[in-house]
Design an enzyme around this catalytic site. Sequence first.
Site, PDB file in Angstrom:
ATOM      1  N   ASN A 262      38.096  48.733  33.400  1.00 40.27           N
ATOM      2  CA  ASN A 262      38.589  47.473  33.973  1.00 40.27           C
ATOM      3  C   ASN A 262      37.822  47.178  35.263  1.00 40.27           C
ATOM      4  O   ASN A 262      37.998  47.874  36.268  1.00 40.27           O
ATOM      5  CB  ASN A 262      40.097  47.625  34.257  1.00 40.27           C
ATOM      6  CG  ASN A 262      40.710  46.377  34.872  1.00 40.27           C
ATOM      7  OD1 ASN A 262      40.004  45.469  35.290  1.00 40.27           O
ATOM      8  ND2 ASN A 262      42.026  46.344  34.938  1.00 40.27           N
TER       9      ASN A 262
ATOM     10  N   HIS B 111      40.271  39.643  29.303  1.00 41.08           N
ATOM     11  CA  HIS B 111      40.084  40.602  30.395  1.00 41.08           C
ATOM     12  C   HIS B 111      40.186  42.022  29.842  1.00 41.08           C
ATOM     13  O   HIS B 111      41.137  42.355  29.122  1.00 41.08           O
ATOM     14  CB  HIS B 111      41.142  40.349  31.475  1.00 41.08           C
ATOM     15  CG  HIS B 111      41.182  41.409  32.518  1.00 41.08           C
ATOM     16  ND1 HIS B 111      40.044  41.902  33.122  1.00 41.08           N
ATOM     17  CD2 HIS B 111      42.227  42.096  33.068  1.00 41.08           C
ATOM     18  CE1 HIS B 111      40.385  42.827  33.994  1.00 41.08           C
ATOM     19  NE2 HIS B 111      41.687  42.968  33.979  1.00 41.08           N
TER      20      HIS B 111
ATOM     21  N   CYS C 129      42.181  40.213  38.858  1.00 43.55           N
ATOM     22  CA  CYS C 129      41.482  40.191  37.571  1.00 43.55           C
ATOM     23  C   CYS C 129      41.383  38.790  36.975  1.00 43.55           C
ATOM     24  O   CYS C 129      40.615  38.570  36.036  1.00 43.55           O
ATOM     25  CB  CYS C 129      42.163  41.123  36.586  1.00 43.55           C
ATOM     26  SG  CYS C 129      42.280  42.785  37.209  1.00 43.55           S
TER      27      CYS C 129
END
Length: 321
Positions: free
Chosen positions: A278, A248, A111
């Site tokens: 996500n 994020h 990520c």
Amino acid sequence: MNAKIIGTGCQLPAYAADNHYLSTLVETSDEWITERTGIRMRHLAQKETTTSLSVDAAGKALASAGMQASDIDLLIVATITADTETPSTACRVQAEIGAVNAVAFDINAACSGFLYALHIADAFIKSGVYKNALLIGAETLSKLVDWTDRGTCVLFGDGAGAVVLTASKQGGVLSQSVGSNGSKWEVLSCAARPVRNPVCQSKEVPGYLRMDGQEVFKFAVKTVPLCIEDALEKAGLQPEEITHYLLHQANKRIIQTVAKRLKQPEERFPMNIDQCANTSAASLPILLAQMDTQGRLHPGDKLVLSGFGAGLTWGACVLEW
Ligand code: ACO
């Protein structure tokens, strides 16, 4: 010279699954997922691939920058879900868009991948090695997710975001703070293909994403504010001078906790987690591209981009729009 973003684009798969749909697959509920994560929907690839999502996002970013693919001399794709072990997604994107003058490669920082790509591109642009870079964060995480594990399958989505960077005397990337801690790799991992050759027949099966959610949560709320503060100090800016904090999109509660720890109003922390979930390396460039399209970014705005992920990895970047 600084690396300055002059174009953005994103692409999401056509199909979107809501929380009610997931409650037909595993024992969960819209209420649990929404309250604990802020997620309501996620896009899931059907015909789309990591490469096709990247190509579409890249095309939009190039158009918004007013550039041709042949102007690009550095092409980086951040992904943990390439369509082929080799070649890289970047080489396949290069071929499809005709970025014939680019050096193309992938990076794997989960990520944090987009921030790592920005870190690399900024160093190359500052040093004068390359002038125009195309950075893509792209994932089809749905193929790594165990769709029988309610602890992870509700969290992730597919998509791609892209930016075009160019060397600029004004604005652009002002500072960065990036780190890794490999000793915590088991907190969040996905095993690769096991060794099977004439001298070794491993019994392991190809893995799915496995995560200790609470450990990741604790790591994120501790590390993200620290690396943002470090990047702000390097840029000589105070937290209140930042127009938007793009974090994020992993969990709404993580973002709210970081806002509190930085003593900044939540309105400065834009979110699309309710619609996209996500999307790992794609999360920051998708959010950036959506805000750009909505006209929410203005010349002179100071932005913080920050993320964290498997590795463990993390990063923050301060830039002037
Ligand atoms: N639906 C219903 N119940 C669930 C679900 C679900 N989808 N998932 C877990 N539960 C249950 C658990 O089994 C547990 O039940 P129990 O109390 O009977 O044992 C209960 O809910 C609480 O579980 P916790 O894990 O304590 O829930 P928590 O509040 O910590 O939320 C979550 C879990 C959302 C995963 C949270 O820990 C989190 O967001 N962590 C960070 C994850 C993250 O950011 N990951 C991305 C990293 S980026 C990358 O590199 C890919």
